[in-house]
Design an enzyme around this catalytic site. Structure first.
Site, PDB file in Angstrom:
ATOM      1  N   ASP A 183      -7.633   1.569   2.381  1.00 24.71           N
ATOM      2  CA  ASP A 183      -7.231   2.492   3.439  1.00 24.71           C
ATOM      3  C   ASP A 183      -8.155   3.677   3.662  1.00 24.71           C
ATOM      4  O   ASP A 183      -8.121   4.259   4.736  1.00 24.71           O
ATOM      5  CB  ASP A 183      -5.804   3.001   3.170  1.00 24.71           C
TER       6      ASP A 183
ATOM      7  N   ASP B  48       1.074   5.070  -0.260  1.00 27.84           N
ATOM      8  CA  ASP B  48       0.389   6.360  -0.210  1.00 27.84           C
ATOM      9  C   ASP B  48       1.041   7.349  -1.163  1.00 27.84           C
ATOM     10  O   ASP B  48       2.258   7.539  -1.140  1.00 27.84           O
ATOM     11  CB  ASP B  48       0.437   6.931   1.207  1.00 27.84           C
TER      12      ASP B  48
ATOM     13  N   HIS C 219       0.862  -1.182   0.000  1.00 23.00           N
ATOM     14  CA  HIS C 219       0.000   0.000   0.000  1.00 23.00           C
ATOM     15  C   HIS C 219       0.898   1.232   0.000  1.00 23.00           C
ATOM     16  O   HIS C 219       1.547   1.530   0.996  1.00 23.00           O
ATOM     17  CB  HIS C 219      -0.924   0.015   1.219  1.00 23.00           C
TER      18      HIS C 219
ATOM     19  N   HIS D 132      -6.259   9.723  -0.576  1.00 27.08           N
ATOM     20  CA  HIS D 132      -6.969   9.722   0.710  1.00 27.08           C
ATOM     21  C   HIS D 132      -6.157  10.316   1.858  1.00 27.08           C
ATOM     22  O   HIS D 132      -6.661  10.370   2.995  1.00 27.08           O
ATOM     23  CB  HIS D 132      -7.437   8.303   1.057  1.00 27.08           C
TER      24      HIS D 132
END
Length: 930
Positions: free
Chosen positions: A163, A41, A39, A413
């Site tokens: 997430d 970001d 994951h 996000h």
């Protein structure tokens, strides 16, 4: 103008890619799908660039380029291995740096299903604070790159939002309409999860639209078992502390039996809360697989040793897999799944920890992102109208691509959500500003081509603080704008407005000299304020209106059209407002001084009369604040922070029991030195405008503060209110209630806050009060007949959700704290016709008002919105049309609509397309310049 020649745009039929050689067993086996993933970001604790290169590892050890290098290397060593990747923004950067040989190798991995792209957008967008138009744009950018690079095998089949902090129904609707087969996420309310685990309802069919005919917006949705982390004790990344599998019996600490036993126990436990004999486990987490050998070496062993137990009677089969393969097995199970009709907001991970603060966090960035979206749409449309000269013309080389990428990253996000570190927020803003600069060259080139004038063009980007260097230094200026009202500081003597492009334009002039010669058009309305001594308002159309204020002693307002309106104010002791005017249709009569009752929190009361509908209602506007929890109480140690909203009391504090009020052509209120509000009603306006200014929020008392605007009305809302989902469909909310489980409410304020992306309303049988916002904010209806919206937050503690710093925004410009200004539009209508007002109002707040100049050769029906016009390639344009009304909300507009696409481009031939309520249709048009 453009001429439409041809349209060819079809998605290939929906098919599942199946990884080769997956050892799936029969119905008697429990099949465990291991999904290796990372994951990544697109900005959070570090900037996008820092994450990609692995810079600033003193903040967080993470380097995406090394992750992709390592994963590809390890996939080549074992054909059974699988990996999924999500964030196209990172993959695009990495791809450009690869050799032809490496690119061909990666293409082979994708074709064989060993490397699978999921989600596929430029980023994994936030679901609470993003507008649907920007989400569609960023998804388009990512998916187009994957399609152009890898063809059909690169097309994601599964949406993957592991997430984001709550999940919007409109996101699910968009994913379904984009052709995704399923949707997986990791976060949902802890009470909802507990109930679903018991009922084995963690996988469902999400019916994500009340307007679109099923199954257009139906999407299979699954909740992952461990958020997006591996099971406890099975993390083998270099960032983890779990022991590796030690499988040499001649060495110390041989642990294969222990590992297998623990894994089987976890697998059987997980199977009890899911419906089929297939379960999924995410094997990875934040920025993992930088040394992929650590993961794959241990996963190979885990699969081998667990499956060896089948010879001893074990019925567990473990395999490398991907979300699409797992989804395919669920489809083959041919079961009936529970139906979901609402959304997954608000999200709480424990009783006092509601993730509702980020709905408002970093309000300045949220506003900048919103106006950047508007400017991007203008830039893309002018690129189409200008043709090649827009990208290379008299003002240099310009492009829309830079702002497209900046806006796509801003949907992440931890970007527009406001949950990043301060230096990362600054970087998002810097990227947007750079995108603006590139678009400004493009816009200047196009305007020069369309107008035939190569005069220099200067862009006033700081009008929110009434700063424009050009107008302060020039003697003559021509204004071009896309909003109804501009506030401009003047140091010049003549103002010129191009009548061909802007026949109806209202301008508010802030005067800093005493003598002016103003050249106006017949349709121009000017409001001139020589504050604080004299106010003069002159309207040259349709007749004459004169207002003179000799502040502070006397105010006289006379209107000669179409009848008589007289207002006399003997400031500050007496206010008399007899009114006999039938025009405009809304009259506001503010009081000069008002002391609110603590129970009602009234700071400004205004009577609004809509004569057209013979409707009147009383509502009151109040600016108040909550003091933020510092975690020092008996119920919970949770603090209010960038993510979490947790006030230390359920009763807001009145900022001031009295408000200093001035009435010129508007009502100005000062609640305190750091909170003020201006109330305006423009001629022929459909709504009342509230312009609020908050900051610097004082923290000398060592208390963080969360400032709200509260609207109290006589509407009997019975605890029900409505908020939009990503700016599109409206969802019903009810205080202290969730549609899918029996809520145990532990936070009466934060637990009733929802994301408001563009509007919210309350209503009864007679009236509907709608608030349209200019950015994403959080809010709710805590009392019947009331709406409250959070405007600004300044907090002194981190909420322990990873960002590692308090939400305390300051800068060189604002060393005492951030000052934020924004606008709310209030409309009061009968419920049956309210959507006819708030739908176009909300679109205007996002895209700007309806343009006075258009490249289209025909007018679109009122129910149809031109969502996207963008250059696709040299001779092809991407066009998106949407029906902007929900089913049944408007008697006039909630009907199917037919549009002739050929006629939009000036072609007399017929090519008609139909749009049903809430439907979006996309076309590729082959065009030529004329």
């Amino acid at each position: 103008s453009i001429s439409i020649l041809l349209s060819t745009f079809q998605f290939p039929p929906s098919e599942h890619k199946t990884s080769k050689g997956l050892p799936l067993e029969g119905p008697g086996m429990l099949n465990v799908h291991l999904v290796p993933h990372t994951h990544d970001d697109v900005g959070w604790l570090k900037t996008v660039d820092q994450y990609f290169y692995g810079d600033r590892n003193d903040i967080q050890h993470a380097g995406v380029q090394y992750i992709l290098d390592s994963v590809v290397d390890q996939l080549l060593k074992n054909p059974d291995r699988r990996f999924i990747y999500v964030e196209t923004a990172f993959f695009y950067r990495w791809w450009k740096q690869q050799t032809d040989d490496m690119q061909n190798t990666v293409k082979q991995l994708v074709n064989e299903g060993r490397l699978e792209f999921v989600n596929g957008g430029w980023c994994m967008s936030d679901e609470a604070t993003t507008h649907y138009s920007a989400v569609i744009d960023q998804m388009t950018m990512g998916l187009r790159f994957l399609n152009d690079t890898f063809g059909h095998c690169g097309r994601p089949r599964v949406a993957w939002h592991i997430d984001p902090f709550g999940h919007a129904r409109e996101h699910a609707s968009m994913f379904a309409q984009m052709g995704y087969d399923g949707f997986f996420f990791g976060r949902l309310d802890y009470q909802d999860r507990n109930r679903r685990m018991v009922a084995r309802e963690q996988e469902m069919l999400w019916r994500a639209s009340e307007s679109l005919t099923p199954p257009m917006a139906d999407l299979f949705t699954g909740i992952l078992p461990n958020g997006y982390n591996p099971p406890e004790g099975f993390c083998w990344d270099q960032s983890c502390d779990d022991p590796p599998i030690r499988d040499d019996p001649d060495l110390e600490d041989y642990n294969v039996d222990d590992v297998v036993t623990r894994f089987l126990h976890i697998a059987h436990g997980q199977a009890l809360v899911y419906k089929t004999n297939h379960i999924i486990m995410t094997m990875g987490s934040d920025f993992q697989y930088e040394n992929a050998n650590l993961w794959y070496k241990n996963l190979d062993k885990l699969i081998r040793y667990v499956n060896q137990m089948q010879s001893n009677g074990s019925e567990v089969n473990v395999l490398y897999s991907t979300p699409s393969c797992y989804l395919q097995e669920l489809h083959r199970a041919n079961l009936t799944w529970p139906l979901k009709g609402d959304d997954f907001f608000p999200y709480a991970d424990s009783a006092h920890d509601f993730w509702t603060g980020y709905f408002t966090s970093r309000p300045a960035l949220k506003r900048y992102e919103r106006i950047s979206n508007s400017y991007l749409q203008t830039c893309k449309q002018l690129e189409v109208l200008g043709g090649p000269i827009s990208r290379k013309g008299p003002f240099g080389a310009g492009d829309s691509e830079t702002l497209k990428k900046a806006m796509a990253v801003a949907q992440h996000h931890d970007a527009v959500s406001g949950t990043e570190k301060q230096h990362v927020a600054n970087d998002y803003a810097r990227k947007l500003a750079n995108g603006w600069a590139h678009c400004q060259v493009l816009v200047s080139n196009t305007l020069s081509s369309l107008s035939g004038s190569s005069a220099p063009r200067v862009y006033c980007e700081h009008l929110n603080i009434s700063v424009c260097p050009l107008t302060e230094t020039s003697k003559k200026v021509t204004l071009h704008g896309h909003t109804h009202t501009l506030t401009i500081p003047l140091w010049f003597r003549e103002v010129k407005f191009p009548s061909s492009l802007f026949p109806c334009f209202s301008v508010k002039l802030l005067l800093v000299r005493t003598t002016y010669s103003l050249s106006t058009l017949l349709s121009l309305s000017l409001s001139i304020s020589l504050y604080p001594s004299l106010s003069l308002s002159i309207s040259l159309y349709p007749s004459l209106s004169l207002s003179i204020s000799l502040y502070p002693s006397l105010s006289l307002s006379i209107s000669l059209y179409p009848s008589l309106s007289l207002s006399i104010s003997l400031y500050p002791s007496l206010s008399l407002t007899p009114s006999y005017s039938l025009y405009p249709s809304i009259i506001i009569s503010p009081s000069q001084s008002f002391s609110p009752q603590p129970s009602s929190l009234l700071s400004l009361c205004a009577s609004i009369v809509t004569l057209r509908d013979f409707l009147s209602s009383l509502f009151c506007v109040c600016l108040s604040r909550y003091n933020a929890s510092d975690g020092n109480n008996s119920e919970s140690i949770q603090m209010s922070g960038a993510y979490i909203f947790r006030p230390n009391t359920s009763t807001p504090f009145i900022i001031s029991k009295t408000a200093k009020i001035e009435t010129l052509q508007e009502v100005r209120q000062w609640f305190s030195p750091w909170v003020s509000q201006v109330v305006r009603l423009y001629t022929d306006s459909r709504a009342l405008e509230l312009e609020w200014t908050v900051g610097p929020v004082p923290i000398g008392d060592d208390l963080g503060k969360e400032v709200i605007s509260r609207l109290d009305s006589s509407i009997n809302s019975s605890g029900v209110f409505y908020t939009d989902s990503n700016g599109r469909e409206m969802l019903q909310r009810r205080k202290d209630y969730r549609p899918t489980w029996n809520l145990r409410q532990s936070e009466p304020i934060a637990g009733n806050y929802y994301p408001i992306n563009s509007r919210a309303y309350i209503k009864d049988d007679k009236d509907q009060l709608t608030v349209v916002t200019d950015r994403s904010q959080g809010g709710g209806s805590i009392q019947d007949g009331s709406l409250e919206i959070m405007l600004h937050r300044r907090l002194l503690y981190d909420d322990v959700r990873g960002v590692g710093e308090p939400l305390n925004e300051m800068s060189d410009i604002y060393p005492e704290g951030l000052v934020v200004r924004g606008r709310h539009l209030l409309s009061l209508s009968p419920p049956a016709t309210a959507a006819d007002t708030h739908r176009p109002l909300a679109q205007e707040k996002v895209q700007g008002p309806a343009p006075q100049f258009s490249g289209l050769q025909a007018v679109l029906p009122p129910a149809v919105h031109l969502l996207t016009v963008s250059q696709w390639d040299q001779d092809t344009v991407l066009l998106r049309l949407e029906h902007q009304y929900q089913a049944s909300e408007s008697k006039e507009h909630s009907q199917p609509v037919t549009v002739n696409l050929q006629r939009l481009g000036g072609d007399p031939s017929v090519w008609e397309v139909s749009l049903k309520p809430m439907e979006i249709r996309t076309f590729l048009l082959r065009v030529r310049q004329r």
